[in-house]
Design an enzyme around this catalytic site. Sequence first.
Site, short mmCIF file in Angstrom:
data_model
loop_
_atom_site.label_atom_id
_atom_site.label_comp_id
_atom_site.label_asym_id
_atom_site.label_seq_id
_atom_site.Cartn_x
_atom_site.Cartn_y
_atom_site.Cartn_z
N ALA A 252 1.97 2.18 4.04
CA ALA A 252 1.33 0.88 3.77
C ALA A 252 -0.16 0.97 3.48
O ALA A 252 -0.81 -0.07 3.31
CB ALA A 252 1.57 -0.11 4.90
N ALA A 253 -0.71 2.17 3.37
CA ALA A 253 -2.15 2.28 3.09
C ALA A 253 -2.50 1.69 1.73
O ALA A 253 -3.45 0.91 1.59
CB ALA A 253 -2.59 3.75 3.16
N GLY A 254 -1.73 2.07 0.70
CA GLY A 254 -1.98 1.53 -0.64
C GLY A 254 -1.73 0.04 -0.72
O GLY A 254 -2.45 -0.69 -1.42
N ASP A 255 -0.71 -0.43 -0.01
CA ASP A 255 -0.41 -1.86 -0.01
C ASP A 255 -1.50 -2.65 0.70
O ASP A 255 -1.87 -3.75 0.27
CB ASP A 255 0.94 -2.11 0.69
CG ASP A 255 2.09 -1.43 -0.02
OD1 ASP A 255 2.02 -1.27 -1.25
OD2 ASP A 255 3.06 -1.05 0.65
#
Length: 310
Positions: A252-255
């Site tokens: 979920a880092a990119g999200d």
Amino acid sequence: MTNRVTVIGSLNVDTILEIPRLPKPGETLAMGDQSFAGGGKGSNQGIAAGRAGADTYFIGKIGDDANGKFMVKSMTDSGINVDQITVTDDAKTGQAFILLDKNGQNSILVYGGANQVLSTKDVDNAKDTIAKSDFIITQFETPLDVAEAAFKVAKENNVVTILNPAPAQETIPASLLAVSDLVVPNETECQTLTGVEITDEASMIKGAEKLHAMGAKGVIITVGSKGAFYHTADGNYGFVDAFKVKAVDTTAAGDTFIGALSSQLKPDFSNLAEAIRFANRASSITVQRMGAHPSIPTLAEIEAAEKADK
């Protein structure tokens, strides 16, 4: 002014399997702990936007099952408007199985399920929600014709569109890129789309220019722990460094980056670098925690991290 953000996309329940490393073909490997959390690129981005301060709405599809109810609760607990999340009898709620190694890197297997039943009819039913937004975000975990339909409604109403071309696909319909104001791939997704290997600033510029030629008006290329490169159609570009932290789980880092970005970005992109820095800060908190939804920070946590760093 508070940004109003609509996300159209995926809703998945994540099963996280902690392993020392990826198994080799034919190998049986003992794993450590396992856990469950809300996820899916769409819902992660929606929660990231909402927790970062945006007035957030979600368009998506779930199955008539316990996982679907779990996802709706996870969204509403973060203040997301779920009026446009509908139930289908044709598929189960989406799921993802995340293999997480000891270095915090992950490999993910996704069952699309109800996400793939989302249709242009759902877009028609949500036209008012889209029209009243400042930004609309989508990804590639739901059908592309749905993404394009939603973006066309957005453009008819002067709503800024943000496309996250993930998971990577070799081709994107030119008609979708034509209605995409900001395209946000990571370096792998950018290479898949453009054929340009991202290794340095020159290759980032080349990749961004290819995306512009394909129809994208603005481009942000995220490069993990290094930061993010931005390039606009008028030739404005730069790189915003990431914050150095010890990652335990990059899920979920990119999200988080995209959702947090949308909460701060001005529709004319005049504060693009500043919004990227804010998004980098949010992502730096996410990677220090386990899971997707549980790891995404609130505005208060982002501001506290900023204050502690000064």
